[in-house]
Design a protein around this motif. Structure first.
Motif, PDB file in Angstrom:
ATOM      1  N   GLU A  91      15.251 -43.858 -17.753  1.00 20.56           N
ATOM      2  CA  GLU A  91      15.873 -44.101 -19.056  1.00 20.56           C
ATOM      3  C   GLU A  91      16.515 -42.823 -19.595  1.00 20.56           C
ATOM      4  OE1 GLU A  91      13.662 -46.728 -21.965  1.00 20.56           O
ATOM      5  OE2 GLU A  91      12.054 -46.303 -20.517  1.00 20.56           O
ATOM      6  N   VAL A  92      15.843 -41.714 -19.396  1.00 26.37           N
ATOM      7  CA  VAL A  92      16.385 -40.428 -19.860  1.00 26.37           C
ATOM      8  C   VAL A  92      17.688 -40.116 -19.129  1.00 26.37           C
ATOM      9  CG1 VAL A  92      15.990 -37.937 -19.990  1.00 26.37           C
ATOM     10  CG2 VAL A  92      14.125 -39.526 -20.512  1.00 26.37           C
ATOM     11  N   LEU A  93      17.701 -40.317 -17.810  1.00 22.49           N
ATOM     12  CA  LEU A  93      18.909 -40.058 -17.036  1.00 22.49           C
ATOM     13  C   LEU A  93      20.056 -40.948 -17.500  1.00 22.49           C
ATOM     14  CD1 LEU A  93      20.477 -38.735 -14.738  1.00 22.49           C
ATOM     15  CD2 LEU A  93      19.536 -40.473 -13.193  1.00 22.49           C
ATOM     16  N   ASP A  94      19.770 -42.230 -17.729  1.00 15.07           N
ATOM     17  CA  ASP A  94      20.821 -43.147 -18.193  1.00 15.07           C
ATOM     18  C   ASP A  94      21.452 -42.644 -19.493  1.00 15.07           C
ATOM     19  OD1 ASP A  94      20.399 -44.804 -16.042  1.00 15.07           O
ATOM     20  OD2 ASP A  94      19.139 -46.233 -17.139  1.00 15.07           O
ATOM     21  N   LEU A  95      20.623 -42.144 -20.396  1.00 17.60           N
ATOM     22  CA  LEU A  95      21.135 -41.633 -21.665  1.00 17.60           C
ATOM     23  C   LEU A  95      21.926 -40.345 -21.451  1.00 17.60           C
ATOM     24  CD1 LEU A  95      21.435 -41.733 -24.692  1.00 17.60           C
ATOM     25  CD2 LEU A  95      19.096 -40.842 -24.930  1.00 17.60           C
ATOM     26  N   VAL A  96      21.420 -39.463 -20.606  1.00 16.62           N
ATOM     27  CA  VAL A  96      22.139 -38.220 -20.306  1.00 16.62           C
ATOM     28  C   VAL A  96      23.512 -38.531 -19.717  1.00 16.62           C
ATOM     29  CG1 VAL A  96      22.182 -36.184 -18.799  1.00 16.62           C
ATOM     30  CG2 VAL A  96      20.084 -36.788 -20.033  1.00 16.62           C
ATOM     31  N   LEU A  97      23.578 -39.512 -18.817  1.00 14.53           N
ATOM     32  CA  LEU A  97      24.857 -39.866 -18.195  1.00 14.53           C
ATOM     33  C   LEU A  97      25.828 -40.464 -19.202  1.00 14.53           C
ATOM     34  CD1 LEU A  97      23.679 -41.323 -14.766  1.00 14.53           C
ATOM     35  CD2 LEU A  97      24.641 -39.064 -15.250  1.00 14.53           C
ATOM     36  N   GLU A  98      25.303 -41.139 -20.218  1.00 16.80           N
ATOM     37  CA  GLU A  98      26.177 -41.670 -21.273  1.00 16.80           C
ATOM     38  C   GLU A  98      26.910 -40.561 -22.005  1.00 16.80           C
ATOM     39  OE1 GLU A  98      25.701 -45.157 -23.962  1.00 16.80           O
ATOM     40  OE2 GLU A  98      23.590 -44.900 -23.434  1.00 16.80           O
TER      41      GLU A  98
END
Length: 209
Positions: free
Chosen positions: A101-108
């Motif tokens: 979930e953290v990675l998904d947000l960082v990629l956003e």
């Protein structure tokens, strides 16, 4: 106004009470801070380095009452994918059970290879998640504060214009207090340019051409 129809889903608190303190104490920040140390050697235009900027963005979110663990963890490493060459995204996924979930947000909030700066900000403004917009606003507040140490007037003007066009409409969707702070920061930075005679000198150049 869009903000009236925007449901607030990201966890936050208006006051750091004992319950919120315990929530924060249960969040494991250390694995993400370790990843962020890879940014220590990357200098910033205003001085300091990118690692400190990650910590500053985290502090701004806590200052505004955000206690969502994914949001806070992402703030600590939000520039790693973009600014560390060949960064291994699996390191984020494996940091803990919220890593994906953290990675998904960082990629956003990471600029893609096929995006220029305007396209990047347009994407977050138009289609970004609530957490992505909150994180980007906190990131921009940190950058606007640092802008006070920048002496390049053209850069300051361009950055203020960009903030007004993209970040103010983003902030008003998710956090009116952030919106107000960004307005104040734009005003103080433009006042610096005005007091230094930048706008007058630019006008003279344009009229003499």
């Amino acid at each position: 106004m869009a903000r009236l129809h925007y449901e607030m889903k990201t966890e936050r608190s208006l006051k750091m009470d004992d319950k919120n303190m315990m929530q924060l104490s249960d969040i494991r920040f250390a694995p993400y801070m370790q990843l962020a140390t890879g940014l220590i050697g990357k200098a910033r235009h205003a001085g300091g380095n990118m690692f400190r900027h990650q910590m500053d963005t985290l502090a701004i979110l806590i200052d505004y009452g955000y206690i969502d663990s994914v949001l806070l963890k992402a703030s600590i490493i939000h520039d790693t994918v973009e600014d560390i060459p060949d960064f291994d995204k699996e390191l984020i996924i494996n940091a803990d059970d919220e890593g994906k979930e953290v990675l998904d947000l960082v990629l956003e909030v990471t600029r893609r290879e096929d995006e220029n700066k305007k396209q990047f900000l347009h994407r977050i403004l138009d289609t970004g998640s609530q957490k992505a917009k909150i994180l980007k606003c906190a990131d921009r507040i940190s950058n606007m504060i640092s802008l006070g140490y920048v002496t390049d007037p053209e850069f300051i003007e361009r950055y203020c214009d960009e903030t007004e066009f993209f970040l103010l409409p983003m902030a008003i969707q998710v956090d009116f207090n952030m919106y107000q702070e960004l307005i104040n920061l734009i005003m103080t930075r433009r006042r610096y340019l005005e007091d230094g005679g930048y706008f007058d000198s630019r006008h003279k150049v344009s009229t003499s051409m």
